[in-house]
Design a protein around this motif. Structure first.
Motif, mmCIF file in Angstrom:
data_model
loop_
_atom_site.group_PDB
_atom_site.id
_atom_site.type_symbol
_atom_site.label_atom_id
_atom_site.label_comp_id
_atom_site.label_asym_id
_atom_site.label_seq_id
_atom_site.Cartn_x
_atom_site.Cartn_y
_atom_site.Cartn_z
ATOM 1 N N GLY A 95 42.854 38.165 5.903
ATOM 2 C CA GLY A 95 44.060 39.021 6.602
ATOM 3 C C GLY A 95 45.305 39.351 5.550
ATOM 4 O O GLY A 95 46.028 40.118 5.434
ATOM 5 N N ALA A 96 45.474 38.295 4.562
ATOM 6 C CA ALA A 96 46.393 38.261 3.538
ATOM 7 C C ALA A 96 46.283 39.682 2.615
ATOM 8 O O ALA A 96 47.514 40.134 2.525
ATOM 9 N N VAL A 127 48.027 42.369 4.731
ATOM 10 C CA VAL A 127 49.531 42.189 5.221
ATOM 11 C C VAL A 127 50.417 41.868 4.082
ATOM 12 O O VAL A 127 51.578 41.481 4.294
ATOM 13 N N ASN A 128 49.899 42.102 2.855
ATOM 14 C CA ASN A 128 50.638 41.866 1.564
ATOM 15 C C ASN A 128 51.633 42.920 1.511
ATOM 16 O O ASN A 128 51.673 43.908 0.721
ATOM 17 N N PHE A 159 56.705 39.195 5.322
ATOM 18 C CA PHE A 159 55.803 39.304 6.080
ATOM 19 C C PHE A 159 54.485 38.550 5.757
ATOM 20 O O PHE A 159 53.946 37.836 6.745
ATOM 21 N N LEU A 160 54.303 38.574 4.638
ATOM 22 C CA LEU A 160 53.019 37.733 4.062
ATOM 23 C C LEU A 160 53.319 36.287 4.205
ATOM 24 O O LEU A 160 52.491 35.270 4.599
ATOM 25 N N GLY A 165 41.356 34.495 8.906
ATOM 26 C CA GLY A 165 42.629 35.057 9.244
ATOM 27 C C GLY A 165 43.781 34.733 8.018
ATOM 28 O O GLY A 165 44.577 35.657 7.774
ATOM 29 N N MET A 166 43.489 33.882 7.517
ATOM 30 C CA MET A 166 44.462 33.423 6.274
ATOM 31 C C MET A 166 44.174 34.112 4.993
ATOM 32 O O MET A 166 44.877 34.855 4.604
ATOM 33 N N TRP A 184 52.766 35.418 7.772
ATOM 34 C CA TRP A 184 51.607 35.568 8.195
ATOM 35 C C TRP A 184 50.877 33.949 7.786
ATOM 36 O O TRP A 184 49.988 33.544 8.582
ATOM 37 N N ILE A 185 51.237 33.312 6.615
ATOM 38 C CA ILE A 185 50.424 32.172 6.147
ATOM 39 C C ILE A 185 51.050 31.117 6.960
ATOM 40 O O ILE A 185 50.038 30.380 7.603
ATOM 41 N N LEU A 193 52.015 31.334 10.132
ATOM 42 C CA LEU A 193 51.461 31.486 11.401
ATOM 43 C C LEU A 193 50.088 30.771 11.281
ATOM 44 O O LEU A 193 49.482 30.256 12.280
ATOM 45 N N TRP A 194 49.236 31.043 10.476
ATOM 46 C CA TRP A 194 47.779 30.782 10.358
ATOM 47 C C TRP A 194 47.619 29.336 9.983
ATOM 48 O O TRP A 194 46.939 28.666 10.410
#
Length: 65
Positions: A18-19, A22-23, A34-35, A14-15, A38-39, A41-42
């Protein structure tokens, strides 16, 4: 190896995996790009996943030996 140890792979995928997808900077979530969101969140989900693994692991169910 116990099958619930495979849960530890989920935060890694995910980290890091997924990065790549979602970059983006333009969508903001809670005032963060958002990046970065995302980090963060993970990081939280990684702690929750490790807690689940800890609860499922039978080695941790022993007494004070």
């Amino acid at each position: 190896m116990k099958s619930y140890y495979l849960l530890a792979i989920i935060p890694f995928i995910g980290m890091l995996g997924g990065a790549v997808f979602v970059n983006k900077v333009t969508p903001y979530v809670l005032g963060l790009p958002f990046l970065l969101f995302w980090i963060l969140l993970w990081i939280i989900l990684s702690s929750a996943t490790m807690g689940i693994i800890y609860k499922l692991d039978t080695v941790n169910k022993g007494g004070n030996s």
